[in-house]
Design an enzyme around this catalytic site. Structure first.
Site, PDB file in Angstrom:
ATOM      1  NE  ARG A  41       9.634  -2.709  10.833  1.00  0.00           N
ATOM      2  CZ  ARG A  41       8.532  -1.629  11.421  1.00  0.00           C
ATOM      3  NH1 ARG A  41       7.611  -0.675  11.405  1.00  0.00           N
ATOM      4  NH2 ARG A  41       9.160  -1.278  12.628  1.00  0.00           N
ATOM      5  CG  HIS A  92       9.915   4.458  13.518  1.00  0.00           C
ATOM      6  ND1 HIS A  92      10.319   3.694  14.061  1.00  0.00           N
ATOM      7  CD2 HIS A  92       9.202   4.595  12.773  1.00  0.00           C
ATOM      8  CE1 HIS A  92       9.652   2.243  13.698  1.00  0.00           C
ATOM      9  NE2 HIS A  92       9.270   3.078  12.244  1.00  0.00           N
ATOM     10  N   GLY A 124       7.080   8.332  11.024  1.00  0.00           N
ATOM     11  CA  GLY A 124       6.614   7.436   9.497  1.00  0.00           C
ATOM     12  C   GLY A 124       4.884   7.293   9.688  1.00  0.00           C
ATOM     13  CB  ALA A 125       2.897   5.636  12.278  1.00  0.00           C
ATOM     14  NE  ARG A 164      -3.528  -2.158   2.394  1.00  0.00           N
ATOM     15  CZ  ARG A 164      -3.180  -3.270   2.139  1.00  0.00           C
ATOM     16  NH1 ARG A 164      -2.350  -3.797   3.345  1.00  0.00           N
ATOM     17  NH2 ARG A 164      -4.512  -4.359   3.247  1.00  0.00           N
ATOM     18  CD  GLU A 166      13.786   3.015  15.463  1.00  0.00           C
ATOM     19  OE1 GLU A 166      12.810   2.560  15.919  1.00  0.00           O
ATOM     20  OE2 GLU A 166      13.807   2.792  14.056  1.00  0.00           O
ATOM     21  CB  CYS A 182      10.395   5.803   5.073  1.00  0.00           C
ATOM     22  SG  CYS A 182      10.386   7.126   5.234  1.00  0.00           S
TER      23      CYS A 182
END
Length: 553
Positions: free
Chosen positions: A242, A293, A295-296, A160, A271, A240
């Site tokens: 893993r 991190h 991304g979301a 996606r 991390e 972006c």
């Protein structure tokens, strides 16, 4: 999954880290959910609370490793409000029958937009220009960058997020192509995205490479020192996806040596980043863009992933249809009537294959499953990259030795544990509209099966090894190989008749000039050891085996 029938009993859901309020509100309002909010508790306290939990709702900080799973005696569902499930021991959860759910659609736009942000920031040197300007400099020449229009970008992973990035790159006038060995070519063609089969070749052509794939055994350290040397000289690398997919030390060195013009990362193997990390080196800071991190990390994404995770978790607990189970090969409720019929056919073919191997060939070492027909192109591969029909076959195959408790979730894991090599391919239909064709490699010989379903909806086995035949894999089946000579069928009929066993259906396949035949008899009664010995001795049989489909074995 059983429902709570007692109105006074509620499913207990444990949350141990901050989550989107929209998802938590859904859980608080659900009449059959008891929400246990324990944000910020220690690992020790978390393990103490797990024994009463029916479900755990997490982000990335809650580690559901083997220790936690062993403590969670009631646990049925782990729901991750996000995409990656690196914090969950998937094989251990699967062996315990715990469904692991994620929310892959909720942060698609957030991750795609961050990718574009990093891409633009890297090529236009935005962070470095900002820092310079804050220091009182006005150095336009130093921060001359590159534009996106006309650049060739390789998207590694056409899920996606990869597709969303591709759409945005096209809007910038970029030449988009992809590498993804698990995406059907037909799907890529429908998106108008060329697929490259050879990774090194694809890397050598790209001005920019962006990663959008999960961290698996196949992708771990995929972009290593050797693969970095396959990149086009002066290319850019964006990650972006893993941490752990890229050898970070080797990537930093590639920037230092000028083989890469720059890198932009949002994820890392370990991390958070600590002092001394290769990306923090001062000598490459003008060619590196890094973020913690993110991304979301948008309000919209956090709300959406929390709602998706909570919705599917509650549905799983209630025994209702749900989505995004990462350790379930497929959701059976979502298959249509024809797909369900072929799923059951594949399971029964697995049972047949295992029983034939027992009498003919010994231990099975590998299998190849060929799916022919349009029906199978609709079944998009899942995380383990096997279709539901291949998983169904494995379930049946393993039921014979492991018992009926083998689940669709467990079957691929058991196959892997036993060293069974499984291959799947899709082909064009031949004699029949849709067929499942299987070849088993065993110690002494090979076994091949072909099955289909008629327009009337009846399962049929139409070929066993080189014998064309037509029988229904149902009821109580007697399968055998015999010498192809007069009187054999009469002998078998008489022996069964003397034992008061009625023949319901009979099919025979012959092979030219072989002197042998293959038979399938559906009988109404049982086959005891004494009758089996009589058939083997007096029925002119080379071997026989019995399958009772009425018991699911």
């Amino acid at each position: 999954m059983p429902e709570n029938t007692d109105e006074n009993i509620k499913w207990r859901v444990l949350v141990a880290e901050p989550l989107g309020e929209a998802g938590l509100a859904m859980l608080r309002e659900a009449p059959d959910i008891e929400l246990i909010e324990a944000v910020g508790i220690s690992r020790e306290d978390f393990l103490k609370r797990l024994p009463v939990a029916d479900a755990v709702l997490t982000r990335s900080a809650t580690k559901m490793d083997e220790e936690a799973l062993n403590a969670a005696s009631r646990l049925k569902v782990i729901a991750r409000a996000g995409v990656g499930v690196d914090n969950v021991d998937i094989p251990a959860a699967s062996r315990k029958g715990i469904v692991v759910i994620n929310a892959p659609t909720g942060n698609t736009l957030a991750a795609a937009e961050l990718t574009m942000a990093l891409l633009l920031a890297l090529l236009r040197k935005v962070p470095q220009a900002y820092v310079s300007l804050k220091k009182g400099n006005w150095d336009r020449k130093r921060f001359s960058g590159r534009q996106l229009n006309g650049k060739k970008i390789l998207i590694m992973g056409l899920g996606r997020i990869g597709i969303a990035v591709a759409q945005r790159c096209r809007a910038f006038g970029m030449d988009v192509f992809a590498y993804d060995p698990y995406t059907p070519r037909k799907k890529a063609e429908s998106l108008g995205i060329p697929i490259r089969d050879d990774l090194a070749d694809a890397l050598s052509l790209a001005d920019i490479v962006t990663l959008h794939m999960p961290l698996t055994a196949d992708t771990a350290n995929l972009i290593d020192e050797k693969m970095l040397r396959a990149f086009k000289h002066g290319a850019y690398l964006i990650n972006c996806a893993r941490g752990g997919i890229v050898d970070e030390q080797a990537a930093a060195e590639a920037v230092r040596e000028g083989r890469l013009s720059g890198i932009a990362f949002d994820v890392y193997k370990t991390e958070p980043l600590v002092k001394g990390h290769p990306f923090l080196a001062e000598d490459i800071e003008d060619r590196v863009v890094i973020t913690p991190h993110l991304g979301a990390s948008t309000e919209e994404a956090q709300a959406e992933v929390a709602k998706i995770a909570a919705t599917n978790m509650m549905a799983a607990l209630r025994g209702e249809p749900y989505e995004h189970a990462v350790n379930l090969p497929f959701i059976e409720q979502k298959l249509n009537k024809e797909q369900k019929a072929y799923l059951e056919l594949s399971r029964r073919m697995g049972i047949l294959g295992a029983k034939l191997a027992e009498v003919e060939c010994g231990a099975i070492q590998g299998c190849h499953i060929m799916l022919r027909g349009d029906l199978f192109t609709e079944d998009e591969p899942l995380p383990n990259h096997l279709s539901s029909f291949s998983v169904g076959f494995l379930k049946g195959l393993l039921e014979v030795s492991r018992g009926p408790d083998v689940t669709y979730m467990l079957a691929p894991l058991l196959a892997k544990d036993s060293g069974l090599a499984v291959e799947e391919s899709i082909g064009e239909p031949k004699t029949y509209k849709n067929t499942i064709e299987v070849t088993l490699d065993a110690e002494k010989c090979k076994i091949s099966l072909m099955g289909t379903i008629t327009e009337e909806g009846r399962m049929r086995i139409v070929k066993v090894n080189d014998y064309w035949i037509d029988f229904v894999p149902t009821g109580k089946l007697l399968l055998f190989q015999n010498h192809d000579r007069p009187g054999v069928i009469g002998k078998i009929g008489n022996l069964l008749g003397d034992a008061k066993v009625n023949i319901a259906n009979f099919a025979l396949g012959r092979k030219d000039n072989s002197g042998l035949a293959f038979g399938a008899l559906e009988i109404d009664g049982a086959l005891d050891d004494e009758l089996k010995k009589k058939l083997e001795k007096n029925g002119d049989m080379l071997w026989l085996t019995f399958i009772d489909f009425t018991e699911g074995k």
